[in-house]
Design a protein around this motif. Structure first.
Motif, PDB file in Angstrom:
ATOM      1  N   GLU A 180       2.798  10.742  -5.550  1.00 15.96           N
ATOM      2  CA  GLU A 180       1.671   9.818  -5.419  1.00 15.96           C
ATOM      3  C   GLU A 180       1.544   9.392  -3.966  1.00 15.96           C
ATOM      4  OE1 GLU A 180       0.449   7.450  -8.152  1.00 15.96           O
ATOM      5  OE2 GLU A 180       1.338   8.606  -9.802  1.00 15.96           O
ATOM      6  N   ILE A 181       0.321   9.290  -3.481  1.00 16.23           N
ATOM      7  CA  ILE A 181       0.133   8.838  -2.103  1.00 16.23           C
ATOM      8  C   ILE A 181      -0.691   7.561  -2.109  1.00 16.23           C
ATOM      9  CG2 ILE A 181      -0.729   9.418   0.196  1.00 16.23           C
ATOM     10  CD1 ILE A 181      -0.240  12.336  -0.431  1.00 16.23           C
ATOM     11  N   GLU A 182      -0.109   6.492  -1.608  1.00 17.63           N
ATOM     12  CA  GLU A 182      -0.850   5.232  -1.506  1.00 17.63           C
ATOM     13  C   GLU A 182      -1.250   5.007  -0.059  1.00 17.63           C
ATOM     14  OE1 GLU A 182      -0.285   1.786  -3.561  1.00 17.63           O
ATOM     15  OE2 GLU A 182       1.115   2.584  -5.059  1.00 17.63           O
ATOM     16  N   LEU A 183      -2.558   5.092   0.190  1.00 21.37           N
ATOM     17  CA  LEU A 183      -3.077   4.925   1.553  1.00 21.37           C
ATOM     18  C   LEU A 183      -3.281   3.440   1.864  1.00 21.37           C
ATOM     19  CD1 LEU A 183      -5.682   7.806   1.349  1.00 21.37           C
ATOM     20  CD2 LEU A 183      -3.426   7.882   2.427  1.00 21.37           C
ATOM     21  N   ASN A 184      -3.559   3.152   3.134  1.00 21.28           N
ATOM     22  CA  ASN A 184      -3.864   1.774   3.556  1.00 21.28           C
ATOM     23  C   ASN A 184      -2.724   0.803   3.281  1.00 21.28           C
ATOM     24  OD1 ASN A 184      -6.506   2.331   4.496  1.00 21.28           O
ATOM     25  ND2 ASN A 184      -7.262   2.312   2.396  1.00 21.28           N
ATOM     26  N   MET A 185      -1.498   1.289   3.309  1.00 24.84           N
ATOM     27  CA  MET A 185      -0.358   0.419   3.032  1.00 24.84           C
ATOM     28  C   MET A 185       0.541   0.368   4.259  1.00 24.84           C
ATOM     29  SD  MET A 185      -0.613  -0.684   0.005  1.00 24.84           S
ATOM     30  CE  MET A 185       0.289  -0.651  -1.478  1.00 24.84           C
ATOM     31  N   VAL A 186       0.474  -0.718   4.980  1.00 30.42           N
ATOM     32  CA  VAL A 186       1.327  -0.866   6.155  1.00 30.42           C
ATOM     33  C   VAL A 186       2.640  -1.509   5.704  1.00 30.42           C
ATOM     34  CG1 VAL A 186       1.568  -1.871   8.453  1.00 30.42           C
ATOM     35  CG2 VAL A 186      -0.687  -1.113   7.656  1.00 30.42           C
ATOM     36  N   ILE A 187       3.663  -0.692   5.605  1.00 32.88           N
ATOM     37  CA  ILE A 187       4.948  -1.219   5.136  1.00 32.88           C
ATOM     38  C   ILE A 187       5.561  -2.060   6.255  1.00 32.88           C
ATOM     39  CG2 ILE A 187       7.214  -0.650   4.170  1.00 32.88           C
ATOM     40  CD1 ILE A 187       4.740  -0.035   2.366  1.00 32.88           C
ATOM     41  N   GLY A 188       6.158  -3.159   5.848  1.00 34.68           N
ATOM     42  CA  GLY A 188       6.595  -4.148   6.839  1.00 34.68           C
ATOM     43  C   GLY A 188       5.632  -5.321   6.789  1.00 34.68           C
ATOM     44  N   LYS A 189       4.390  -5.056   6.372  1.00 31.93           N
ATOM     45  CA  LYS A 189       3.411  -6.130   6.222  1.00 31.93           C
ATOM     46  C   LYS A 189       3.148  -6.366   4.730  1.00 31.93           C
ATOM     47  CE  LYS A 189       1.722  -7.852   9.443  1.00 31.93           C
ATOM     48  NZ  LYS A 189       2.261  -8.971  10.247  1.00 31.93           N
ATOM     49  N   ILE A 190       2.564  -5.381   4.060  1.00 28.11           N
ATOM     50  CA  ILE A 190       2.187  -5.629   2.662  1.00 28.11           C
ATOM     51  C   ILE A 190       3.404  -5.628   1.737  1.00 28.11           C
ATOM     52  CG2 ILE A 190       1.607  -3.210   2.110  1.00 28.11           C
ATOM     53  CD1 ILE A 190      -0.948  -4.772   0.720  1.00 28.11           C
ATOM     54  N   HIS A 191       4.364  -4.763   2.011  1.00 33.13           N
ATOM     55  CA  HIS A 191       5.665  -4.807   1.334  1.00 33.13           C
ATOM     56  C   HIS A 191       6.729  -4.637   2.405  1.00 33.13           C
ATOM     57  CE1 HIS A 191       3.658  -4.065  -2.441  1.00 33.13           C
ATOM     58  NE2 HIS A 191       3.266  -2.856  -2.099  1.00 33.13           N
ATOM     59  N   THR A 192       7.855  -5.301   2.221  1.00 32.68           N
ATOM     60  CA  THR A 192       8.995  -4.975   3.076  1.00 32.68           C
ATOM     61  C   THR A 192       9.813  -3.915   2.343  1.00 32.68           C
ATOM     62  OG1 THR A 192      10.379  -6.636   2.047  1.00 32.68           O
ATOM     63  CG2 THR A 192       9.119  -7.330   3.976  1.00 32.68           C
ATOM     64  N   ILE A 193      10.756  -3.341   3.064  1.00 35.32           N
ATOM     65  CA  ILE A 193      11.612  -2.345   2.428  1.00 35.32           C
ATOM     66  C   ILE A 193      12.445  -2.987   1.320  1.00 35.32           C
ATOM     67  CG2 ILE A 193      13.605  -0.847   2.871  1.00 35.32           C
ATOM     68  CD1 ILE A 193      12.200   0.063   5.344  1.00 35.32           C
ATOM     69  N   ALA A 194      12.915  -4.200   1.581  1.00 30.41           N
ATOM     70  CA  ALA A 194      13.700  -4.897   0.553  1.00 30.41           C
ATOM     71  C   ALA A 194      12.863  -5.093  -0.709  1.00 30.41           C
ATOM     72  CB  ALA A 194      14.176  -6.242   1.095  1.00 30.41           C
TER      73      ALA A 194
END
Ligand SMILES: Cc1cc2nc3c(=O)[nH]c(=O)nc-3n(C[C@H](O)[C@H](O)[C@H](O)COP(=O)(O)OP(=O)(O)OC[C@H]3O[C@@H](n4cnc5c(N)ncnc54)[C@H](O)[C@@H]3O)c2cc1C
Ligand SMILES: Cc1cc2nc3c(=O)[nH]c(=O)nc-3n(C[C@H](O)[C@H](O)[C@H](O)COP(=O)(O)OP(=O)(O)OC[C@H]3O[C@@H](n4cnc5c(N)ncnc54)[C@H](O)[C@@H]3O)c2cc1C
Ligand code: SF4
Ligand code: SF4
Ligand code: FES
Lengths: 289, 472
Positions: free
Chosen positions: B197-211
């Motif tokens: 699955e590819i989720e576009l428009n997702m800036v990790i670190g902003k919308i979700h953190t790795i944790a």
């Protein structure tokens, strides 16, 4: 997924959208913005998160129609979807811990991006003094919203058609002259407005924060297109800002950079208007695309 | 390899290199000596079985050839086009000692394109992924490779991508005339067909953190966010209108399709005379794009000599053919602006090569009083990329080196955080497509071992899937 739930015309050419975006609403903090695309061939444009509701899973955008993308967005009705929405971007802005006197001075559309910070500041227990400036009375909006979260509110118009007949920066100057002691001033609006407020604050030695709006592409620090100069150093507004210490901002550079594409933008809007009337435009360099 | 006429191509974004026909491919394949100890393979970061795939081409078994390629390299159509072959496989080819090396890259491209045209991949039914969830951050070559390999092993993989489109640098950096986006689409569709699955428009670190990703059920994470932060020189005039980082220039043109301004809305300045600073692939791409947008004159400004230019040989050759000028042994001192804050020239200084530095390269040193002015109205610093801090800054505890790159184990991609792996440009600094893919492949293996509870540092053949998982 990115559905427009409600759309309101606040004043001619300024519209308020409540958009379904639960993940962004959960993370949105004062000072954050989103990037929006409304058309597969369109630009990515930054818009401040003017309000958010985690419970409802919505964010509010207030958009002034000035060029092609914002005009196209204006044609989207309730129930329609935005093509792309990325965020929240930009640095979070912490409200002062309480007990301070904070001035919020907006120019034109600036009321909307100012709102979440004003609210946070008010809720944290600071004394909030808001000054709303606009060119004329037909361009004023959200006065009631701001009044509800301010201890004092002043309204000013450039032409005197409503409230005080002055620029917002002048109202700020007058308040200071009359003895109001601001611990900090936040100024959001067009560059000349922020520059004028900064000059007033500098004169009186008051810390001033401005929200810079250079042209952006990715919004993640990848292109460097949004670079601004603050205290002689280059920063990327999308990741280091958009808020900066006004006293160090090179406003003239910012104004010049904002005008980079003026002629293209005018053409683009004109083409769009022509296209709405049925004329076709095609790419010359790669006709297949 | 055959190419479009320089005069004609320098005005379009159509692909420059035309690729082999069947007869040419077989003729080229015939030159390979099928070495018992093939040197060429040592030069390939993912160890493609070069003599065997070339042998299959020679015998006309093109689908076998494709199969052999794909065992090690999931993006042969891309690598055949963009690998710096002269430093890798072809650089070590034994024939290259006396003659032209075997054109391994061109053959690789030929096979991949043949396969795309003749074998309908959509008919292959892939089993639905099951098992544990893995998050991949970044949809460039590193992320795509890792995701594809994990999906083939049965993992449920989601790629999170910051942009509204896939491919990373393959889409926003490398221009259409060098790597048609159709090919990127094809490879992305293949990865999707594996169930990724590819989720576009997702800036990790902003919308979700790795944790947060790990709390929400992803049991391992692979970070492949690329380098993606432009390098400026820190000289006066860099914020003038008409100075673009290569990233911005190429993103506007490639991703946002500004080359087609009649139809697309994102603008780009068109200039008369363009100076591009640097001589890597990024610089060549920026220069050739500027030419195609209609500049009268485009000059590469580089502080060393031609021998040190880091770009692929083919790109330098194509750039010259198209009429790009080269100002070598030249370093910019400042960019000059007019009263409207627009670029109107650049002051440079001449350089000469001095002593060797630690890396053995001769250091360029300025020649005193040799300043001169270049006439130009656009300047594009193309000095490579450094680590973008957006994600790492929002991932507390993740170990970085002094340049901000993630510290990850070379063999496994493991970072200091358990379950978090990293690879590609964010680890090794701006490098190559094939190296990012190699890192993605190794990490997929390590993640599989990690999720099965096996030891990460066990010496295991990293070159292919474990036998029981093949054909999945
Ligand atoms: C951090 C930030 C927050 C913003 N918040 C809001 C907001 O809440 N509401 C609102 O109405 N506007 C906001 N803006 C401004 C808004 O992004 C521009 O008005 C919009 O991009 C104009 O696009 P257009 O195609 O309609 O007009 P165009 O005709 O393309 O441009 C008109 C002018 O807008 C500016 N602009 C154009 N493209 C961009 C771009 N990609 N990025 C930034 N500026 C651009 C330029 O100065 C240009 O001269 C914000 C800008 C920034 C940087
Ligand atoms: C102009 C140019 C030309 C080049 N030419 C060549 C060539 O000819 N041959 C060659 O071998 N190499 C070339 N390279 C280098 C090569 O492209 C890179 O080494 C390679 O793409 C690195 O792959 P990657 O997967 O590590 O990262 P990238 O390809 O950089 O992909 C990273 C992806 O992660 C996304 N991302 C970033 N941050 C986040 C986040 N926080 N959340 C979610 N997603 C995020 C980015 O948007 C991007 O899509 C070139 C590079 C450039 C810029
Ligand atoms: S992947 Fe690149 S280095 Fe390896 S054989 Fe192919 S072209 Fe050569
Ligand atoms: S080294 Fe050259 S000749 Fe030998 S197998 Fe490799 S490609 Fe063929
Ligand atoms: S918008 Fe590209 S770096 Fe800020």
């Amino acid at each position: 997924m990115i559905r427009i739930l409600t759309k309101k015309t606040l004043v001619p050419k300024i519209k308020e959208y409540v958009v379904e975006a639960p993940l962004i609403a959960r993370k949105a903090r004062p000072g954050n913005f989103v990037l929006v695309r409304v058309d597969p061939k369109g630009e990515r444009i930054p818009l401040t998160i003017a309000d958010s509701d985690n419970g409802q899973g919505t964010i509010t955008l207030v958009v002034q129609e000035i060029g092609k993308t914002t005009t196209m967005m204006g044609t989207l009705e309730e129930g329609a979807e935005l093509l792309d929405l990325v965020g929240p971007l930009g640095k979070d802005r912490e409200a002062p811990p309480g007990g301070q006197v904070i001035g919020f001075v907006s120019g034109g559309l600036g009321v909307a991006p100012m709102y979440p910070q004003t609210k946070a500041c008010y809720q944290a227990g600071n004394r909030v003094i808001s000054i709303l400036g606009a060119r004329n009375k037909d361009l004023l909006f959200w006065m009631d919203r701001i009044e509800a979260i301010s201890h004092e509110t002043y309204i000013a118009t450039d032409d005197g058609s409503f409230g005080i007949h002055a620029y917002a920066a002048q109202v700020l100057e007058d308040l200071i002259q009359k003895g109001t002691r601001f611990d900090e001033v936040i100024s959001i609006g067009p560059v000349p407005h922020m520059k004028a407020c900064t000059n007033v604050c500098k004169k009186h030695g008051i810390p001033v924060v401005v929200s810079l709006n250079p042209i952006m592409v990715d919004g993640t620090g990848m292109c460097g297109g949004c670079r601004v100069t603050v205290h002689g150093q280059t920063y990327y507004a999308c990741v280091d800002g958009p808020e900066f210490d006004g006293s160090g901002v090179d406003f003239d550079e910012l104004s010049a950079r904002q005008r980079t594409y003026l002629s293209f933008e005018a053409d683009s809007l004109l083409h769009y208007q022509e296209e709405m009337e049925g004329k076709k435009h095609q790419c010359a360099l790669n006709p297949a695309k | 390899m055959p190419a479009r006429e320089p005069k004609q191509r320098s005005h379009t974004f159509e692909e420059v290199a035309l690729g082999f026909g069947v007869d040419q491919a077989i003729e080229e394949a015939n030159r390979c000596l099928s070495c018992k100890k093939p040197k060429c393979v040592d030069g390939c970061p993912v160890m493609v079985d070069i003599p065997n795939f070339i042998e299959a081409v020679r015998n006309g078994n093109l689908s076998d050839a494709a199969h052999i390629l794909k065992e090690k390299n999931s993006l042969p159509a891309v690598c055949g086009r963009v690998c710096p072959q002269e430093n890798q496989c072809e650089g070590l080819c034994i024939i290259g000692k006396k003659h032209e090396p075997v054109a391994i890259g061109a053959l690789e491209r030929f096979v991949a394109d043949w396969e795309a045209a003749h074998i309908d991949g959509s008919s292959v039914v892939h089993p639905k992924p099951f098992g544990k969830k893995v998050a991949v951050i970044g949809c460039g070559p590193g992320g795509l490779t890792c995701a594809g390999d994990l999906a083939k092993m049965g993992y449920r993989v989601t790629i999170f991508e910051a942009f509204h489109d896939t491919g990373g640098v393959l889409r926003y950096g490398i221009p259409e005339f060098r790597l048609p986006k159709e090919i990127v689409d094809r490879e992305v569709n293949y990865v999707k067909s594996l169930g990724v699955e590819i989720e576009l428009n997702m800036v990790i670190g902003k919308i979700h953190t790795i944790a947060e990703l790990m709390e929400s059920g992803f049991e391992a994470v692979f970070i492949a966010v690329g380098a993606g932060a432009p390098v400026f020189m820190g000289i006066p005039g860099e914020n003038l209108i008409g100075v673009y980082s290569a990233n911005e220039f190429l993103t506007r043109v490639n991703l946002m399709k500004a080359y087609c301004m009649e139809e697309y809305d994102t603008p780009v300045i068109t200039a008369r005379k363009v100076a591009v600073i640097g001589a890597g692939n990024v610089a060549m791409d920026a220069a050739r794009v500027a030419l195609r947008l209609g500049a009268d004159e485009v000059t590469i400004v580089y502080r060393r000599t031609e021998a040190e230019m880091p770009a692929r040989l083919e790109e330098i050759h194509h750039a010259k053919e198209e009429g790009i000028q080269f100002q070598l042994l030249t370093n910019p001192k400042q960019i000059l602006g007019d009263d409207k804050n627009r670029v109107c020239g650049m002051e440079c200084i001449r350089m000469e090569l001095g002593d060797r530095d630690e890396g053995g390269r001769r250091r360029p040193v300025p020649i005193e009083d040799s300043e001169f002015k270049i006439d130009c109205d656009m300047v594009i610093p193309a000095l490579g990329n450094k680590a973008n801090p957006l994600l790492t800054r929002n991932t507390p505890g993740l170990e970085l080196n002094k340049w901000g790159n993630i510290i990850a184990d070379e063999k496994t991609g493991a970072t200091n955080i358990p379950g978090v792996f990293a690879g590609g440009d964010i680890v090794i600094g701006a490098a190559t497509v094939i190296e990012a893919m190699g890192a993605g492949k190794r990490a997929a293996f390590a993640i599989d071992r990690y999720l099965r509870g096996a030891s990460l540092d066990a010496e295991e053949e990293l070159s292919g899937l474990p036998a029981e998982k093949q054909g999945a």
